[in-house]
Design a protein around this motif. Structure first.
Motif, PDB file in Angstrom:
ATOM      1  N   HIS A 158      -1.009  -5.208   6.251  1.00  0.00           N
ATOM      2  CA  HIS A 158      -0.440  -4.972   4.922  1.00  0.00           C
ATOM      3  C   HIS A 158       0.981  -4.398   5.041  1.00  0.00           C
ATOM      4  CE1 HIS A 158      -4.605  -5.461   3.794  1.00  0.00           C
ATOM      5  NE2 HIS A 158      -4.298  -5.386   2.504  1.00  0.00           N
ATOM      6  N   ASN A 159       1.738  -4.544   3.954  1.00  0.00           N
ATOM      7  CA  ASN A 159       3.018  -3.856   3.835  1.00  0.00           C
ATOM      8  C   ASN A 159       2.747  -2.445   3.320  1.00  0.00           C
ATOM      9  OD1 ASN A 159       4.851  -6.232   4.328  1.00  0.00           O
ATOM     10  ND2 ASN A 159       3.716  -6.989   2.551  1.00  0.00           N
ATOM     11  N   VAL A 160       3.270  -1.456   4.022  1.00  0.00           N
ATOM     12  CA  VAL A 160       2.950  -0.063   3.726  1.00  0.00           C
ATOM     13  C   VAL A 160       4.229   0.716   3.433  1.00  0.00           C
ATOM     14  CG1 VAL A 160       1.989   2.079   4.680  1.00  0.00           C
ATOM     15  CG2 VAL A 160       0.860  -0.109   5.130  1.00  0.00           C
ATOM     16  N   ALA A 161       4.146   1.600   2.450  1.00  0.00           N
ATOM     17  CA  ALA A 161       5.259   2.490   2.120  1.00  0.00           C
ATOM     18  C   ALA A 161       4.730   3.917   1.991  1.00  0.00           C
ATOM     19  CB  ALA A 161       5.932   2.057   0.820  1.00  0.00           C
ATOM     20  N   PHE A 162       5.610   4.864   2.275  1.00  0.00           N
ATOM     21  CA  PHE A 162       5.255   6.280   2.125  1.00  0.00           C
ATOM     22  C   PHE A 162       6.321   6.956   1.290  1.00  0.00           C
ATOM     23  CE2 PHE A 162       5.325  10.768   3.427  1.00  0.00           C
ATOM     24  CZ  PHE A 162       4.003  11.105   3.178  1.00  0.00           C
ATOM     25  N   LEU A 163       5.895   7.610   0.206  1.00  0.00           N
ATOM     26  CA  LEU A 163       6.801   8.326  -0.698  1.00  0.00           C
ATOM     27  C   LEU A 163       6.826   9.793  -0.289  1.00  0.00           C
ATOM     28  CD1 LEU A 163       8.623   8.293  -3.185  1.00  0.00           C
ATOM     29  CD2 LEU A 163       6.576   8.551  -4.608  1.00  0.00           C
ATOM     30  N   ALA A 164       7.925  10.213   0.295  1.00  0.00           N
ATOM     31  CA  ALA A 164       8.019  11.541   0.898  1.00  0.00           C
ATOM     32  C   ALA A 164       8.813  12.493   0.019  1.00  0.00           C
ATOM     33  CB  ALA A 164       8.673  11.440   2.275  1.00  0.00           C
ATOM     34  N   SER A 165       8.649  13.781   0.294  1.00  0.00           N
ATOM     35  CA  SER A 165       9.448  14.833  -0.328  1.00  0.00           C
ATOM     36  C   SER A 165       9.641  15.943   0.687  1.00  0.00           C
ATOM     37  CB  SER A 165       8.767  15.375  -1.591  1.00  0.00           C
ATOM     38  OG  SER A 165       9.494  16.465  -2.126  1.00  0.00           O
ATOM     39  N   PHE A 166      10.846  16.044   1.229  1.00  0.00           N
ATOM     40  CA  PHE A 166      11.154  17.092   2.211  1.00  0.00           C
ATOM     41  C   PHE A 166      11.771  18.289   1.484  1.00  0.00           C
ATOM     42  CE2 PHE A 166      11.781  13.954   5.997  1.00  0.00           C
ATOM     43  CZ  PHE A 166      10.440  13.613   5.911  1.00  0.00           C
ATOM     44  N   ASP A 169       1.379  -4.400 -10.600  1.00  0.00           N
ATOM     45  CA  ASP A 169       0.045  -4.695 -10.075  1.00  0.00           C
ATOM     46  C   ASP A 169       0.069  -4.951  -8.578  1.00  0.00           C
ATOM     47  OD1 ASP A 169      -1.022  -4.508 -12.617  1.00  0.00           O
ATOM     48  OD2 ASP A 169      -0.782  -6.651 -13.043  1.00  0.00           O
ATOM     49  N   ALA A 170       1.267  -5.111  -8.012  1.00  0.00           N
ATOM     50  CA  ALA A 170       1.383  -5.398  -6.580  1.00  0.00           C
ATOM     51  C   ALA A 170       1.356  -4.135  -5.729  1.00  0.00           C
ATOM     52  CB  ALA A 170       2.665  -6.184  -6.304  1.00  0.00           C
ATOM     53  N   ILE A 171       1.288  -2.956  -6.369  1.00  0.00           N
ATOM     54  CA  ILE A 171       1.286  -1.691  -5.630  1.00  0.00           C
ATOM     55  C   ILE A 171      -0.100  -1.073  -5.698  1.00  0.00           C
ATOM     56  CG2 ILE A 171       2.261   0.630  -5.498  1.00  0.00           C
ATOM     57  CD1 ILE A 171       4.814  -0.457  -6.694  1.00  0.00           C
ATOM     58  N   GLU A 172      -0.640  -0.786  -4.527  1.00  0.00           N
ATOM     59  CA  GLU A 172      -1.966  -0.172  -4.421  1.00  0.00           C
ATOM     60  C   GLU A 172      -1.825   1.239  -3.857  1.00  0.00           C
ATOM     61  OE1 GLU A 172      -6.172  -0.757  -1.938  1.00  0.00           O
ATOM     62  OE2 GLU A 172      -4.604  -2.293  -1.853  1.00  0.00           O
ATOM     63  N   LEU A 173      -2.250   2.218  -4.612  1.00  0.00           N
ATOM     64  CA  LEU A 173      -2.142   3.605  -4.155  1.00  0.00           C
ATOM     65  C   LEU A 173      -3.184   3.897  -3.083  1.00  0.00           C
ATOM     66  CD1 LEU A 173      -1.460   5.786  -7.323  1.00  0.00           C
ATOM     67  CD2 LEU A 173       0.136   5.057  -5.549  1.00  0.00           C
ATOM     68  N   ARG A 174      -2.754   4.569  -2.040  1.00  0.00           N
ATOM     69  CA  ARG A 174      -3.650   5.017  -0.972  1.00  0.00           C
ATOM     70  C   ARG A 174      -3.427   6.506  -0.741  1.00  0.00           C
ATOM     71  NH1 ARG A 174      -6.203   1.318   2.445  1.00  0.00           N
ATOM     72  NH2 ARG A 174      -6.322  -0.701   1.415  1.00  0.00           N
ATOM     73  N   ASN A 175      -4.502   7.253  -0.610  1.00  0.00           N
ATOM     74  CA  ASN A 175      -4.370   8.700  -0.463  1.00  0.00           C
ATOM     75  C   ASN A 175      -4.520   9.120   0.990  1.00  0.00           C
ATOM     76  OD1 ASN A 175      -7.254   8.070  -0.642  1.00  0.00           O
ATOM     77  ND2 ASN A 175      -7.524  10.284  -0.534  1.00  0.00           N
ATOM     78  N   ILE A 176      -4.097  10.336   1.251  1.00  0.00           N
ATOM     79  CA  ILE A 176      -4.222  10.975   2.572  1.00  0.00           C
ATOM     80  C   ILE A 176      -4.866  12.337   2.355  1.00  0.00           C
ATOM     81  CG2 ILE A 176      -2.935  11.969   4.517  1.00  0.00           C
ATOM     82  CD1 ILE A 176      -0.813   9.811   4.022  1.00  0.00           C
ATOM     83  N   ASN A 177      -5.755  12.715   3.241  1.00  0.00           N
ATOM     84  CA  ASN A 177      -6.373  14.043   3.166  1.00  0.00           C
ATOM     85  C   ASN A 177      -5.445  15.054   3.841  1.00  0.00           C
ATOM     86  OD1 ASN A 177      -8.587  12.847   1.948  1.00  0.00           O
ATOM     87  ND2 ASN A 177      -9.775  12.697   3.829  1.00  0.00           N
ATOM     88  N   CYS A 224       0.870  -1.184   0.000  1.00  0.00           N
ATOM     89  CA  CYS A 224       0.000   0.000   0.000  1.00  0.00           C
ATOM     90  C   CYS A 224       0.903   1.228   0.000  1.00  0.00           C
ATOM     91  CB  CYS A 224      -0.912   0.002   1.226  1.00  0.00           C
ATOM     92  SG  CYS A 224      -2.091  -1.362   1.281  1.00  0.00           S
ATOM     93  N   LEU A 225       0.862   2.006  -1.057  1.00  0.00           N
ATOM     94  CA  LEU A 225       1.755   3.150  -1.217  1.00  0.00           C
ATOM     95  C   LEU A 225       1.008   4.448  -0.962  1.00  0.00           C
ATOM     96  CD1 LEU A 225       4.485   4.362  -2.032  1.00  0.00           C
ATOM     97  CD2 LEU A 225       3.744   4.246  -4.420  1.00  0.00           C
ATOM     98  N   PHE A 226       1.440   5.163   0.070  1.00  0.00           N
ATOM     99  CA  PHE A 226       0.923   6.493   0.369  1.00  0.00           C
ATOM    100  C   PHE A 226       1.896   7.534  -0.178  1.00  0.00           C
ATOM    101  CE2 PHE A 226      -1.115   3.819   3.492  1.00  0.00           C
ATOM    102  CZ  PHE A 226      -2.385   4.355   3.638  1.00  0.00           C
ATOM    103  N   TYR A 227       1.432   8.753  -0.332  1.00  0.00           N
ATOM    104  CA  TYR A 227       2.257   9.793  -0.932  1.00  0.00           C
ATOM    105  C   TYR A 227       1.803  11.152  -0.412  1.00  0.00           C
ATOM    106  CZ  TYR A 227      -1.919   9.783  -3.858  1.00  0.00           C
ATOM    107  OH  TYR A 227      -3.224   9.802  -4.288  1.00  0.00           O
TER     108      TYR A 227
END
Length: 388
Positions: free
Chosen positions: A141-149, A111-119, A92-95
């Motif tokens: 689930h396995n979760v990842a977060f794609l960050a930008s500082f 297909d193994a990556i599912e995008l998840r959004n944040i408000n 589950c990929l958050f961004y």
């Protein structure tokens, strides 16, 4: 069993103790054949590291018991099937807002990556008002977060989410931070200088653990090599590089056999020379003459070569431009540049000129950057001079 069937071989009783070693049987059948041969099919579960579906054969009289393993083709098919099932790891990929486009491109590749959004919202006083939709849905689930500082103004809100996600009973957590921003201009020379890179590393080192253990941090071409030692034991940093992307581009060039790599200073050489050791190299250094800082060639030959300047990042671009001038003065036929992180504060990318078809003294043939800095990508994506 029919009354007319011949009796079981006497050896069956003598084999009873042998068969009792099998702790359980998935299938157990006796097939009587005209030659009085009995076949036992079972699944051996008590023998470690043995494949399933063995068969046990014996003949009447004094014939020994034979253990017949499955055929190699069956074993290979079963192993491949099991491996394919185990290899599938859904994420589950958050961004954040800045990395949305990059996250969508990543998800399109698998297909193994599912995008998840944040408000991402703010209260009236300007502080973050954040919400993770369907938070219960990521449990296990396995979760990842794609960050930008990219700036201090967005770090706090992303850190709030980064600290919250591992607490949602997830199996594992990975933080992907393509560009580790702090420390790029710090010089710890005087008493009182504050190492903000160390501060950020400590903050990331204290991310709560998930069910799977410490957080994994993936970052690319960190600027100061010593910064990799700033992280604590509660985070698992993985230091990647964008150089393989450059290698792919260089192989596609029509003059790939004439490429030389130039490093603008000793720091760039230490960081990248092992990954680019198959190319002829040129090492430059910076010399101060009065108030000016001049780049000179320390070692290597540029004459007649397509020289590619390689560094981890670019800010104002002054060093790269001075390096380009020195290489052109020493006879380089063509000059290009690559940096992993194109920061370009104050739109400094405008300083770079094109070589106008083979005039290296005027500018660069190519300028390659990655998409580790989303703000820059948004500004330069339509420019012919800077290639992603």
């Amino acid at each position: 069993m029919a009354a007319s069937s011949p009796p079981l071989p006497s050896s069956f009783l003598s084999r009873r103790n042998f068969l009792s070693n099998f702790t359980s049987f998935q299938h157990f059948s006796i097939s009587l054949h005209p030659e009085k041969r009995c076949r036992f099919r079972c699944q051996i579960k008590s023998f470690e590291n043995q494949p399933p579906n063995w068969s046990v054969d014996f003949l009447s009289g004094t014939e020994p018991v034979h253990l017949n393993p499955p055929s190699p083709m069956t074993m290979a098919s079963s192993s491949a099937s099991d491996s394919s099932v185990k290899a599938v790891k859904r994420v589950c990929l958050f961004y954040c807002n800045e990395t949305k486009a990059l996250a969508e491109r990543i998800a399109a590749e698998s297909d193994a990556i599912e995008l998840r959004n944040i408000n991402w919202r703010t209260f009236e006083d300007g502080f973050p008002n954040l919400f993770i939709p369907n938070a219960q849905g990521i449990r296990g689930h396995n979760v990842a977060f794609l960050a930008s500082f990219s700036s201090p103004s967005v770090i706090f809100e992303q850190l709030s989410v980064i600290y919250a996600l591992p607490k949602l009973f997830i199996s594992s957590f990975t933080l992907v931070l393509p560009f580790f921003p702090t420390g790029t201009s710090e010089r710890m020379e005087d008493e009182g200088d504050v190492a903000t890179a160390f501060t950020l590393a400590r903050i990331l080192s204290n991310i709560p653990t998930s069910r799977g253990g410490p957080t994994s941090l993936v970052t690319f071409d960190i600027h100061a090599l010593q910064e990799r030692f700033y992280f604590g034991d509660n985070i698992l940093p993985c230091f990647e590089s964008g150089i393989p992307l450059l290698m792919n581009r260089l192989q596609q060039l029509p003059d790939s056999d004439k490429i030389s790599i130039a490093f603008p200073d000793d720091g760039a050489w230490k960081r990248f020379h092992k990954q680019l050791q198959h190319f002829p190299t040129i090492v430059c250094n910076k010399v101060r003459i009065g108030d000016k800082r001049i780049v000179r060639i320390k070692e290597g030959e540029a004459a007649g070569r397509h020289v590619v300047i390689v560094d981890d990042l670019v800010q104002s671009g002054g060093t790269l431009i001075e390096c380009q001038k020195a290489l052109a003065a020493n006879g380089a036929a063509k000059i290009s540049a690559y940096v992993t992180h194109g920061i370009f504060p104050n739109r400094s990318w405008q300083r770079f000129e094109h070589d106008n078809g083979g005039h290296p003294e005027n500018g660069l043939a190519y300028f390659w950057i990655t998409d580790s800095c989303p703000r820059t990508v948004k500004e330069v994506c339509n420019l012919a001079d800077i290639v992603l």
